[in-house]
Design an enzyme around this catalytic site. Sequence first.
Site, PDB file in Angstrom:
ATOM      1  N   TYR A 155       0.847  -1.186   0.000  1.00 43.59           N
ATOM      2  CA  TYR A 155       0.000   0.000   0.000  1.00 43.59           C
ATOM      3  C   TYR A 155       0.884   1.239   0.000  1.00 43.59           C
ATOM      4  CZ  TYR A 155      -3.484   3.413   1.654  1.00 43.59           C
ATOM      5  OH  TYR A 155      -4.316   4.496   1.791  1.00 43.59           O
ATOM      6  N   ASP A 162       9.228   2.863   0.061  1.00 45.15           N
ATOM      7  CA  ASP A 162       8.153   3.506   0.809  1.00 45.15           C
ATOM      8  C   ASP A 162       8.303   3.069   2.265  1.00 45.15           C
ATOM      9  OD1 ASP A 162       5.907   4.374   2.045  1.00 45.15           O
ATOM     10  OD2 ASP A 162       4.483   3.573   0.577  1.00 45.15           O
ATOM     11  N   LYS A 201       4.006   8.900   9.138  1.00 42.57           N
ATOM     12  CA  LYS A 201       3.735   8.293  10.443  1.00 42.57           C
ATOM     13  C   LYS A 201       4.678   8.776  11.569  1.00 42.57           C
ATOM     14  CE  LYS A 201       0.861   4.788   8.476  1.00 42.57           C
ATOM     15  NZ  LYS A 201       0.980   4.029   7.271  1.00 42.57           N
TER      16      LYS A 201
END
Length: 431
Positions: free
Chosen positions: A146, A241, A269
């Site tokens: 994702y 990522d 995050k």
Amino acid sequence: MNDFLERSETLFKRGQAVIPGGVNSPVRAAKAVGTHPLFIRRAEGSRIFDADGNTYLDYVGSWGPLILGHAHPRVVKAVQEAAARGTSYGAPTESEIELAERIISCVPSIEKVRLVTSGTEATMSAVRLARAFTGRPLILKFDGCYHGHGDSFLIKAGSGIATLGIPGSPGVPQEIASLTLSLPYNDLEKVRETFKTVGHRVAAVIVEPVAGNMGVVLPVPGFLEGLRDITIQYQTLLIFDEVITGFRVALGGAQERFQIRPDLTCLGKIIGGGLPVGAYGGSKKIMSLIAPEGPVYQAGTLSGNPLATAAGLAVLEILSQKGIYEQLEAKAGFFFGRLNELARSREIPFTTTRIGSMGSLFFSREDIRDYETVQKASIEIYAQFYREMRSRGVYLAPSAFEALFISLAHSQEDLEKTLAVADEVFGRLRE
Ligand SMILES: *Cc1c(COP(=O)(O)O)cnc(C)c1O
């Protein structure tokens, strides 16, 4: 038992009238585990408190950012002090430079970094940059990885989509989808084959160096090294990522842990300490293409927001202290080890994956190595496990395909209490 959820139920009904599905991000709705979401009123350390006054040990950690636990005093203080000086200026500040310098000093491949406001923005911008740098149109990703909800990434894209069973998403034109290739994670041979035919048209390979959004799936030895070799051979950029793995699996992220130098890195995050942040960075040569230094446009009204940079800096300062990652490793090693033993002693089909303080639980006997093997795990058993754990005060991710996070705030006592609850629930699963 926390069965009293009247207030959460009422709020959920009220929310559904004004917000699609009652939530601002799909998996939160807890549909996949056959129940309704808890509405949270506050959180502190390893615990969250719902609207009905129930307390839970939290293993979601806002989906990854809260490596120090909730409402860490130094983060709260940093944000309060920053807020008192004004919440946003739309002009440069010293604290953005400090955060950039801190990121660069920790993450091996980053020489220059641009701050944005979400992980999604970071990956979208990194791909635009890769296309501009190489002059090529295609990107290659992996099934179950994702990279946020940008149009180009909603192709075999992990948890939210896997959970809802949507193949891609309506609204993404075929023309855009056709520029994204998706291959099985950990399958280097398929990457080699694909590159033989279209390698010279691939701008970037984007990968979660440890997959965290189909549940945690570790790279098999040689996978990341192979991607690095192939991308160098074809002059394609390699994008890590690290929105989940950055500052989670090591101070320098997965690239430090596996000793691979990607061309571009996406972060999010943890670097925002629970405030909205993302970042992308790489070599000076590539990053210099970004406006206003170069022609590749990318901008943001709230980019480098002073509250977010203050929170991020406070977190990264603490994480830079000696021994932090060893502590996290010890906590998580104990927790996952015991969980496996408990499941085994009850003969439950169960396996775990883990790196550092992130891991996943799979009700399966399969060796977990890609999206296909992940999907063989039982969603039904996980759903029951989730509900039973929650009703006993343990809050897990409301989907079988997510990571579980352990923070510095989780005490030995918290972990042991959770294991005792898990043991009781394992016992009930067999009934
Ligand atoms: C969470 C995540 C994103 C998206 O970040 P948002 O801040 O939710 O937009 C992208 N990539 C990975 C690997 C993630 O874990």
